[in-house]
Design an enzyme around this catalytic site. Structure first.
Site, PDB file in Angstrom:
ATOM      1  CG  ASP A 133      63.057 -13.114  15.450  1.00  0.00           C
ATOM      2  OD1 ASP A 133      63.003 -14.207  16.037  1.00  0.00           O
ATOM      3  OD2 ASP A 133      62.226 -12.200  15.603  1.00  0.00           O
ATOM      4  CB  SER A 182      61.879 -14.276  11.522  1.00  0.00           C
ATOM      5  OG  SER A 182      61.780 -14.343  12.885  1.00  0.00           O
TER       6      SER A 182
HETATM    7  C1  GLA Z   1      59.680 -12.488  18.368  1.00  0.00           C
HETATM    8  C2  GLA Z   1      60.880 -11.585  18.635  1.00  0.00           C
HETATM    9  C3  GLA Z   1      62.088 -12.391  19.124  1.00  0.00           C
HETATM   10  C4  GLA Z   1      61.697 -13.301  20.273  1.00  0.00           C
HETATM   11  C5  GLA Z   1      60.438 -14.083  19.951  1.00  0.00           C
HETATM   12  C6  GLA Z   1      59.923 -14.876  21.119  1.00  0.00           C
HETATM   13  O1  GLA Z   1      59.943 -13.331  17.276  1.00  0.00           O
HETATM   14  O2  GLA Z   1      61.213 -10.875  17.470  1.00  0.00           O
HETATM   15  O3  GLA Z   1      63.135 -11.518  19.480  1.00  0.00           O
HETATM   16  O4  GLA Z   1      61.556 -12.576  21.461  1.00  0.00           O
HETATM   17  O5  GLA Z   1      59.380 -13.245  19.516  1.00  0.00           O
HETATM   18  O6  GLA Z   1      60.803 -15.874  21.475  1.00  0.00           O
END
Ligand code: GLA
Length: 386
Positions: free
Chosen positions: A174, A128
């Site tokens: 995230d 993230s």
């Molecule tokens: C990405 C997205 C999140 C979530 C994950 C899977 O990181 O940004 O919002 O959906 O995938 O859990």
């Protein structure tokens, strides 16, 4: 992270002269369990980690925002407004432009700013980096505007930047993890009610993140496709979101529904249950039970949601084996590669690291990046200048 802070201060001074009014940090995150549940109004349980994005910000008189991204040696400049357009080059610029555009839409008094950005969250690996950038910028802009906002609200605006401006239909996991986590704890998120429950990490537990080296390609396409399939499943089941479905409801329609849609729904339904059970087990310090649930979560991502790749399957399996019975491992994040997270007792860390380094190689034949993280706090304003 003192080195990051020093380099950020130097970079700011070199580019803009003098010192910033304030510096904000926002962490990356690793999701322990609860994958692809957030946009189904379900449950997730991330921890914020040490790698973070820092932004140094100072108000300037004129209306323009100038940004220098020190990691890339690249710049951007634009006038803050709700009608901001994407940058021709895309990439990091749009996360910042999007955050500014959303805050302008919300009536935040933004004005001219000088912004230097630097981070050490590895990109494209499921930790993230983009959410931490959005949350850091939002927190900084709001602080400079004198607005005290709840971290949840900051997270929702950061998510809106990604959804409405960048065009990635992510859920809220995230950004909530980066904005609202409490030091030393995982965060159980109810992605519908936005109820947040910190779950203290057991003192004997370690979180290990291993990069598979499989870089996610075309993820947004796959991601949005999974999201559509979940929405289709909810519509068939007659519920607002898969959060509201259970296995009995799914079994009742399974014979008449595309098996692929059944598999997608089954992942989300069972993953929500696993996440709630894992939160209870973690709160009791029961790493064995959490480990079983993490292994099941990986299998469900592999067989039902079909978002793992052979190398993350292998890595999760060998980590789980090396971890033994007190913990487990699973692919974490959006999927199709990226990182595998392991939860284990502290006294297993060296054995697991050795096993990974001896038995796993990235697609280009290199040793994988292995890091052991502690649960950090969510975004904070670090330094306020005079
Ligand atoms: C990405 C997205 C999140 C979530 C994950 C899977 O990181 O940004 O919002 O959906 O995938 O859990």
């Amino acid at each position: 992270m003192p080195i990051l802070q020093t380099r950020l201060a130097e970079g700011f001074a070199q580019r803009f002269g003098g010192a910033p009014d304030l510096v904000v940090r926002a962490p990356g995150r690793v999701n322990l369990i609860g994958e692809h549940t957030d946009y189904n109004d379900g449950f997730a349980m991330p921890v914020a980690i040490g790698p973070e994005t820092r932004v140094a910000v100072r108000r300037r008189g004129e209306g323009e925002i100038r940004v220098t991204a020190l990691n890339f040696g690249e710049e951007d400049a634009f006038v803050p407004s709700a009608d901001l357009q994407k940058a021709a080059q895309g990439g990091w610029r749009d996360y910042i432009r999007g955050t500014v555009a959303i805050l302008a839409r919300e009536g935040v008094d933004i004005g001219g700013l000088d912004i230097a950005v630097m981070g050490d969250v590895p990109m494209g690996t499921g930790l993230s980096s983009s959410a931490s950038l959005e949350v850091a910028v939002a927190t900084a802009v709001l602080a400079l505007a004198g607005r005290q906002e709840n971290p949840k609200q900051v997270a929702l605006w950061a998510q809106a930047a990604e959804n409405d401006f960048v065009g990635m239909r992510c859920g809220n996991l995230d950004q909530l993890a980066s904005a609202a986590t409490v030091e030393g704890a995982a965060l159980l998120i109810d992605c519908r009610s936005l109820d947040l429950r910190p779950i203290r990490m057991p003192s004997d537990a370690a979180v290990m993140i291993v990069q598979s080296g499989v870089v996610r390609g075309l993820v947004e396409g796959h991601y949005n496709e999974r999201r559509r399939q979940c929405e289709a499943a909810a519509a068939i089941l007659g519920v607002p979101a898969l959060r509201d479905a259970d296995l009995a409801m799914l079994e009742a329609v399974a014979a008449d529904v595309d098996p692929l849609v059944v598999r997608r729904a089954r992942h989300v339904i069972t993953e929500n249950d696993r996440t709630l059970a894992a939160a209870e087990a973690l709160a009791l310090g029961d790493l064995q039970a959490v480990g079983v649930l993490m292994r099941e979560s990986h299998a469900s991502q592999r067989d039902d949601f079909e978002i793992t790749v052979p190398l993350t399957d292998r890595l999760a399996e060998l980590m789980s084996e090396a971890i033994g019975e007190h913990g487990g491992a699973r692919q974490t994040g959006g999927g199709f590669g990226g990182a595998v997270v392991g939860l284990m007792r502290n006294d297993r860390v060296e054995a697991v690291r050795e096993r990974v380094l001896s038995d796993y190689r990235t697609p280009s034949g290199e040793l994988p990046d292995v890091r052991v993280e502690r649960a950090c706090s969510g975004a904070s304003v670090e330094i306020v200048g005079s």
